[in-house]
Enzyme design. Structure first.
Site, PDB file in Angstrom:
ATOM      1  N   GLU A 176      48.702  33.590  49.503  1.00 28.60           N
ATOM      2  CA  GLU A 176      49.399  32.504  48.823  1.00 28.60           C
ATOM      3  C   GLU A 176      50.896  32.797  48.682  1.00 28.60           C
ATOM      4  OE1 GLU A 176      45.826  30.733  46.030  1.00 28.60           O
ATOM      5  OE2 GLU A 176      46.891  32.507  45.338  1.00 28.60           O
ATOM      6  N   GLU A 203      38.452  34.892  47.471  1.00 27.68           N
ATOM      7  CA  GLU A 203      38.144  34.523  46.091  1.00 27.68           C
ATOM      8  C   GLU A 203      36.752  33.907  45.951  1.00 27.68           C
ATOM      9  OE1 GLU A 203      42.690  34.448  46.159  1.00 27.68           O
ATOM     10  OE2 GLU A 203      41.032  34.128  47.546  1.00 27.68           O
TER      11      GLU A 203
END
Length: 260
Positions: free
Chosen positions: A111, A131
């Protein structure tokens, strides 16, 4: 103890290096430091382009520091003025930022790379959003990734947490170039030099226009530009640099950009 975040300044180029062995994971304290570092870059009129790199060959960045999480640091901790990693939420950063990726780019590290304008990677780099395997949401990636690469590929990465090679990332247009690791930094600095020699007011106008236009229709976005409703566009259209560009073209010479 070595500094976690170091900087190198060469002319108008500002290099930021994250060095947190062994995975360059980011805790809240480090994130706040990175935010202040990029804020200083944003606010320095002499600096025109930033390069983000990390130390080591194994990891670019493993994302959020799970050791800190295990010690009680909450997911909504104060990550500082720029949000996680110093870039995701830094307002009005209207200068180019280049990611120089060497190694595994995981979760929040992925990210962080998505927060940069250009991404260059070594050929042994790889990307993943694991995740899902921990029952967590890759929030920034869920917003950004489907807009950067084909929708179904983005959802594949988000749903499965699988690894993507640098070559595949390049194929989907996520990475600008893939290079041997020994050539990566030279190439990134070459691009940095190219951008640093360009018109800073135009780069600022491009970044703000792209950012503002994202949720708007084409015509609404264009109207804002044409009516000079964006601060960077208004500054550009009334600038000395705009006149200099026209004069340099007419006089068949290289322009001299002064950022005003």
């Amino acid at each position: 103890m070595a500094e976690v975040v170091t900087t190198r300044r060469e002319g108008a180029i500002f290099e930021v290096t994250l060095d947190r062995p062994k995975a360059n994971a980011i805790d809240a304290k480090t994130s706040r430091l990175m935010g202040e570092t990029f804020k200083a870059f944003r606010d320095d009129p002499e600096l025109r382009v930033a390069i983000l790199k990390t130390a080591g060959d194994e990891f670019f960045c493993a994302g959020w520091d799970l050791t800190a999480a295990a010690a009680g640091e909450p997911a909504n901790a104060d990550f500082g003025v720029g949000g996680f990693g110093g870039l995701q939420g830094l307002r009005d950063l209207n200068k180019p930022v280049i990611a120089c990726i060497n190694g595994m780019t995981v979760g929040g590290g992925f990210e962080l790379a998505l927060s940069c304008d250009l991404i260059y990677a070594s050929d042994h780099s790889s990307f993943a959003l694991p995740e899902i395997r921990a029952g967590q949401l890759a929030d920034a990636a869920s917003v950004k990734l489907p807009k950067r690469i084909p929708f179904h590929i983005a959802l594949d990465l988000l749903y499965t947490g699988r690894w993507m090679t640098a070559a595949e990332a390049h194929r989907w247009g996520l990475v600008n170039e893939v290079l041997p690791r020994e050539k990566l930094e030279d190439r990134v600095w070459e691009i940095g030099g190219l951008l640093a020699s360009g018109p800073p007011l135009v780069f600022a106008a491009i970044k703000e226009t792209v950012r503002v236009a994202e949720p708007l229709s084409y015509q609404d976005a264009l109207n804002r530009v044409n009516r000079r409703q964006l601060a960077t566009v208004d500054i550009l259209y009334g600038s000395e640099d705009r006149l200099e560009g026209a004069r340099a073209f007419a006089e068949k010479r290289a322009p001299v950009w002064r950022g005003r």
